[in-house]
Design a protein around this motif. Structure first.
Motif, PDB file in Angstrom:
ATOM      1  N   ALA A 257       0.828  -1.209   0.000  1.00  0.00           N
ATOM      2  CA  ALA A 257       0.000   0.000   0.000  1.00  0.00           C
ATOM      3  C   ALA A 257       0.862   1.258   0.000  1.00  0.00           C
ATOM      4  O   ALA A 257       0.557   2.234  -0.708  1.00  0.00           O
ATOM      5  CB  ALA A 257      -0.930  -0.012   1.217  1.00  0.00           C
ATOM      6  N   LYS A 258       1.934   1.254   0.775  1.00  0.00           N
ATOM      7  CA  LYS A 258       2.802   2.418   0.842  1.00  0.00           C
ATOM      8  C   LYS A 258       3.385   2.745  -0.526  1.00  0.00           C
ATOM      9  O   LYS A 258       3.438   3.910  -0.942  1.00  0.00           O
ATOM     10  CB  LYS A 258       3.924   2.177   1.846  1.00  0.00           C
ATOM     11  N   GLU A 259       3.847   1.719  -1.246  1.00  0.00           N
ATOM     12  CA  GLU A 259       4.451   1.926  -2.559  1.00  0.00           C
ATOM     13  C   GLU A 259       3.423   2.444  -3.560  1.00  0.00           C
ATOM     14  O   GLU A 259       3.698   3.355  -4.344  1.00  0.00           O
ATOM     15  CB  GLU A 259       5.065   0.617  -3.059  1.00  0.00           C
ATOM     16  N   LEU A 260       2.227   1.847  -3.536  1.00  0.00           N
ATOM     17  CA  LEU A 260       1.201   2.259  -4.492  1.00  0.00           C
ATOM     18  C   LEU A 260       0.712   3.672  -4.194  1.00  0.00           C
ATOM     19  O   LEU A 260       0.474   4.468  -5.112  1.00  0.00           O
ATOM     20  CB  LEU A 260       0.044   1.265  -4.481  1.00  0.00           C
ATOM     21  N   ARG A 261       0.555   3.994  -2.927  1.00  0.00           N
ATOM     22  CA  ARG A 261       0.113   5.345  -2.567  1.00  0.00           C
ATOM     23  C   ARG A 261       1.125   6.390  -3.040  1.00  0.00           C
ATOM     24  O   ARG A 261       0.753   7.447  -3.582  1.00  0.00           O
ATOM     25  CB  ARG A 261      -0.059   5.438  -1.050  1.00  0.00           C
TER      26      ARG A 261
END
Length: 801
Positions: free
Chosen positions: A776-780
Motif C-alpha cells: 500500500a505504501k508503494e502504491l500510494r
C-alpha cells in the motif's frame, strides 16, 4: 456361525483416484495430537542456543567463552575450533565450475558475512539457561564494509566476501537460441524494461529445528529434523560429522510447513549432530522467529532487464533477459543459485517464442542466504514474462488476453515439444485453457464493470496470468543428488491391512490421504485399510523427499507401480488356492484377507514358483530423461498449465488493494483428490498475495535486518485472503497415473496476476508496475507522484506513510 460377506468392497468405500476424500490425518492434527519436533521430549534432553553475529561483515579476532562455561546448567560451549577437534568436516558445494569454489564450516571461524551467522553454541539443561549463557559469549570483531545490494557488490573495488574469487560474482552463465540476434534485429518493434522480484521469507509456521541423540553402544546417531528431504540430509550429516551413512538415522516428524525453506541442509542440523556426539546427551535446537526471519532462508531477490522484439500483431519474435540474482552469503547446501538457474531456463514460459537469449549473474552480498521457496525461481520469471505481455498489449492498444492467446503454443502442436532450454514440454492444450478462463471469469461482465467504475473515478483493473509450470524436476546434469527417482514400499500384512512407505515427506500437502487413495484404488480395498508412513530413513533405503511439485507424480507413480505388482501376485495366489480375484476394481474383503494370510502363514499352499510374503519395493522414474536436440539432458519434467484472472480495486488514498474476484483454471493432469488440489491452490495463492501486498525483508546500509519479528514482517490474515475459485480441467500426462505437479502453481501465478491487475487499475494515471512489490505504501506514493488528488487541500496536508 457368523456369515462371511463375499461381496466386493463398495466403490464408495474404496475412495480411490478422483474422490473428494477428507484428510485421513486431519482430526489428529486439528485436535493437537500431531507430534512435531518440539513434542519429542526424551529423558535427559538438553537445549542448544546459538551465538550469532550481530555484524554483517567482519573478521573474528577472538571468541571468549569462559564466562558462558561457568553459567548454571551449561554442559558445553563450542566454537568451530572444538568442532574441528571433534572431527567435523567442511561443507562443500555440489555445483562445479564455472561456479566459484566454496566451502564453509559449521560455525564461522575467521569471518562473518551476514547478521545472524552462527559463531558459537551453548548446550544447557534448559533453553532459558542456554540462551542466558549465550548472552555472555564475547566475540571480538574487526569491522569490514557491508555490501548489501548486488549493484554495490559488482562495483569495481567493492569489498569482497571471498577474496580468493577476485569478485563477488558466484556464478555467471548465458545462452541463446541459434539466430537470436538476427531475429531481434529484424523485429519491427521493441520494448525494454526492468522488473524486480523483492526479497521475502517463506516463514513456515514451525521454523527449522533438529534433535540429536548418540548411541555409543551402536555407534549410531539419530537425528530428528524438520526437513523436507530426510535421506539427503542423512548423506550431508554423515559427511560433515565424519560418519558412515549406515550410522545415521534421520527422522522427519510431523512438520508445520516447509515451503522449500526446509529443502536445504543447514549448518545448524549438522551442529546438532556434532553436539550429540560431543556431549553424548540428547540435544535439541529449535529456531525462534527472529532466527527464522534473519538467519534462515530468504528468497526471490532478482532483477530482470528485458528486451522484447515483436510485430504489429503482438507476436513476440525474440526475447532477451539479463538476470541478476542476489544470493546473500551463499552458504546454503544445496546452492542458492538454483532459483536463478530456474528463472533463466523458464523465462519464455509456455509461450511459443522461438528466439530467446538469457544471461544470469548470481552475486554474493552480506545478507542472509537466498534459497528455495515455493515456486523456486518460477515466480520471478513468470512475473517478467506476464509483464512483457501486458506491456506489448499496451504499446499496441490490444486486449492483453488476445496478446497472450496469440503467443501461446497452439493447441494443435504435437506434444511433447522441446523448449528453448532443452526441456521436454508436455502441457495440455493452452489456448483452450485460456478460453475456458475467459468464460469462467466472465470477462465481458468484468470489462463492463471496469468501464462503469472508471466513469465514477475509481481505480479498478483486470489482470491475467497464463502459466506453464515445470514440475517433478531433476538436476541430473548439474547436481547428482537431485535425480528424478522416487521410492515406495507396500506390504499387505497378514491381516489384510496395507502398509505404505514413501520417500517423499509431507508438510501439509495431504500425502497421507492421496497415497492411501492410490494404494486403495489399485488394490481394490477400502481406504481405512491403508496406512501411509514417510520421513524415516530406516523405513526405506532411499527417497528424494518433497520439493518441486514432484510428490504426486514421483511418489504417486512409485506407489501405483508397487500396488500393481502386489495385486498381480495376489491374483496368482488367489488362482492357486481357488479364490476369485478380479484383475481390476474392488476385491472381496474376505478373499483379500485369505490371500494375505496364505502368503505369510501358509507358504506350503503357494507351490514352488510363488515366493511367500506380500511386499513390493519400487524405484520409480518416468523415464523421459535423454539427450535433447539442443544438447545437454532433459530435466525429466512434467508440466502443469494454469490460467488465472483477477479483478481488483485500488484505494487511491491509502494504496490498499482489494481483490474483487479471482479465478484459476488448472490443468494438473489426473486429479487424485480435488479437495487437496483446491487446498494447495488456495494456500499458495494466499502466500503469493502476502508476498505481493504485505511482505518484504529489508536491510539498512550496514546490512542490519529491518524485519526481525512479526511486528516488522507483515503477513496476510484470513481477512486478507480472497476465495480463489478453482476450475479443474485435467489433461493426463505421460507419467504413471497421468498426474502432473500442482503444489506451486498458484504462488507462481499470484504476484504476476496481481501486478497485471494493479497495473491496469493505475493505467489511467500513467503508473506502470515493474515490481512484485505492491504494498500500500508503494502504491500510494506512485499515485501521489502521478498528480492524482481527491481533495487538494486535505491531500497536501496528509503525511507520508
Amino acid at each position: 456361525m457368523t456369515a462371511v460377506d463375499e461381496r466386493p468392497a463398495a466403490a464408495s468405500e474404496i475412495q480411490g483416484v478422483g474422490e473428494r476424500v477428507p484428510r485421513v490425518n486431519g482430526p489428529q492434527l486439528v485436535t493437537g495430537r500431531g507430534a512435531y519436533l518440539a513434542d519429542h521430549n526424551v529423558p535427559g534432553l538438553h537445549h542448544v542456543a546459538i551465538c550469532r553475529s550481530t555484524i554483517s561483515h567482519a573478521r573474528i579476532r577472538g571468541i571468549d567463552t569462559s564466562e558462558a562455561r561457568q553459567q548454571p546448567g551449561v554442559i558445553a560451549v563450542v566454537t568451530e575450533a572444538e568442532l574441528d577437534a571433534a572431527g567435523a568436516r567442511k561443507f562443500n558445494h555440489m555445483i562445479e565450475p564455472p561456479a566459484q569454489p566454496l566451502e564453509w564450516t559449521i560455525l564461522a571461524s575467521d569471518r562473518v558475512r551476514f547478521v545472524g551467522e552462527p559463531v558459537a553454541a551453548v548446550v544447557a539443561r534448559s533453553r532459558a539457561e542456554a540462551e542466558d549463557a549465550a548472552e555472555t559469549v564475547v566475540i571480538d570483531y574487526e569491522m569490514m564494509p557491508a555490501v548489501v545490494s548486488t549493484a554495490e557488490a559488482l562495483l569495481p573495488g567493492a569489498p569482497l566476501l571471498y577474496p580468493e574469487w577476485g569478485t563477488n560474482e558466484f556464478l555467471r552463465l548465458s545462452g541463446a537460441t541459434p539466430g537470436f540476434e538476427d531475429a531481434m534485429a529484424a523485429a519491427p518493434r521493441r520494448v525494454t524494461d526492468r522488473y524486480e522480484s523483492h526479497r521475502i521469507c517463506g516463514l513456515p509456521l514451525e521454523g527449522h529445528g533438529a534433535q540429536g541423540q548418540w548411541d555409543r553402544g551402536t555407534g549410531r546417531l539419530t537425528l530428528l529434523s524438520s526437513n523436507q528431504q530426510p535421506h539427503q540430509l542423512r548423506t550431508v550429516v554423515a559427511e560433515v560429522c565424519g560418519l558412515d551413512e549406515s550410522k545415521v538415522r534421520v527422522i522427519s516428524p510431523d512438520m508445520g510447513g516447509g515451503f522449500g525453506n526446509k529443502q536445504h541442509f543447514t549448518r545448524e542440523e549438522c551442529l546438532v549432530g556434532m553436539l550429540a556426539l560431543i556431549t553424548e546427551v540428547p540435544v535439541r535446537w529449535s529456531q525462534d522467529r527472529t532466527e527464522a526471519l534473519t538467519a534462515s532462508v530468504h528468497s526471490r531477490a532478482q532483477l530482470h532487464e528485458v528486451e522484447a522484439g515483436f510485430d504489429h500483431t503482438g507476436r513476440i519474435l525474440a526475447l532477451r533477459a539479463r538476470i541478476v540474482s542476489d544470493l546473500g552469503n551463499p552458504v546454503l547446501y544445496f546452492s542458492g543459485a538454483g532459483p536463478g538457474l530456474v528463472a533463466a531456463g523458464c523465462i519464455s514460459g509456455g509461450y511459443a517464442i522461438d528466439n530467446v537469449s538469457w544471461e544470469l549473474s548470481c552475486v554474493a552480498t552480506t545478507t542472509c542466504p537466498i534459497g528455495a521457496y515455493r515456486g523456486f525461481g518460477q515466480p520471478e520469471a513468470h512475473l517478467t514474462t506476464e509483464r512483457v505481455m501486458d506491456r506489448i498489449a499496451a504499446e499496441l492498444g490490444l486486449d492483453p488476453v488476445e496478446v497472450r492467446r496469440l503467443n501461446l503454443t497452439p493447441d494443435e502442436v504435437v506434444r511433447p515439444w522441446w523448449g528453448h532450454g532443452g526441456a521436454r514440454m508436455d502441457p495440455g492444450p493452452l489456448r483452450s485453457l485460456l478460453d475456458r478462463l475467459v468464460d469462467e471469469f466472465d470477462y465481458p461482465r468484468w470489462r463492463a464493470w471496469r468501464e462503469a467504475a472508471r466513469g465514477e473515478g475509481r481505480l479498478v483493473g483486470l489482470g491475467f496470468s497464463t502459466l506453464v509450470q515445470g514440475t517433478t524436476p531433476t538436476q541430473n546434469d548439474v547436481a547428482g543428488r537431485f535425480g528424478s527417482i522416487e521410492m515406495a514400499s507396500i506390504t499387505v500384512l497378514p491381516d489384510g491391512h496395507i502398509d505404505v512407505r514413501v520417500g517423499t515427506k509431507s508438510q501439509g500437502q495431504a500425502h497421507e490421504t492421496v497415497f492411501a487413495q492410490l494404494a486403495a484404488s489399485a488394490l481394490g480395498m477400502p481406504l481405512a485399510r491403508v496406512a501411509v508412513r514417510d520421513g524415516d530413513t530406516d523405513s526405506l533405503p532411499f527417497g528424494m523427499g518433497t520439493w518441486g511439485s514432484r510428490s504426486a507424480v514421483m511418489g504417486g507413480g512409485a506407489v501405483m507401480r508397487a500396488a500393481r505388482q502386489l495385486r498381480a501376485k495376489m491374483q496368482s495366489i488367489a488362482l492357486r488356492i481357488g479364490e476369485p480375484f478380479p484383475e481390476v476394481g474392488a476385491v472381496s474383503p474376505s478373499v483379500f484377507d485369505r490371500v494375505a494370510s496364505v502368503a505369510w502363514w501358509h507358504p506350503h499352499l503357494l507351490g514352488g514358483d510363488l515366493e511367500p510374503g506380500l511386499t513390493a519395493q519400487v524405484v520409480y522414474t518416468p523415464g523421459f530423461t535423454g539427450p535433447s536436440p539442443g544438447g545437454g539432458y532433459n530435466h525429466d519434467e512434467t508440466y502443469g498449465a494454469h490460467a488465472t484472472a483477477a479483478a481488483v480495486e485500488v484505494d487511491p488514498v491509502t494504496g490498499a488493494v482489494r481483490i474483487r474476484d479471482v479465478v484459476m483454471v488448472s490443468d494438473c493432469g489426473v486429479v487424485i483428490n480435488p479437495a487437496a488440489v483446491e487446498g494447495q491452490h488456495q494456500g499458495g495463492f494466499t502466500q503469493g498475495l502476502g508476498a505481493a501486498l504485505f511482505e518484504e525483508v529489508r536491510y539498512d546500509d550496514q546490512g542490519q535486518p529491518l524485519a526481525s519479528t512479526l511486528m516488522d514482517y507483515l503477513i496476510p490474515t484470513a481477512n486478507d485472503a480472497p476465495r480463489l475459485r478453482v476450475v479443474l480441467r485435467p489433461t493426463p500426462s505421460e507419467s504413471e497415473g497421468g498426474f502432473r505437479g500442482v503444489g506451486e502453481a498458484s504462488i507462481i501465478a499470484a504476484p504476476a496476476v496481481l501486478a497485471s491487475a494493479v497495473s491496469d487499475a493505475l493505467s489511467p494515471l500513467g503508473v506502470r508496475i515493474t515490481s512484485s512489490r505492491l504494498h500500500a505504501k508503494e502504491l500510494r506514493a506512485a499515485i501521489r507522484r502521478s498528480g492524482w488528488r481527491a481533495d487538494p487541500v486535505a491531500w497536501a496536508a496528509a503525511p507520508e506513510i
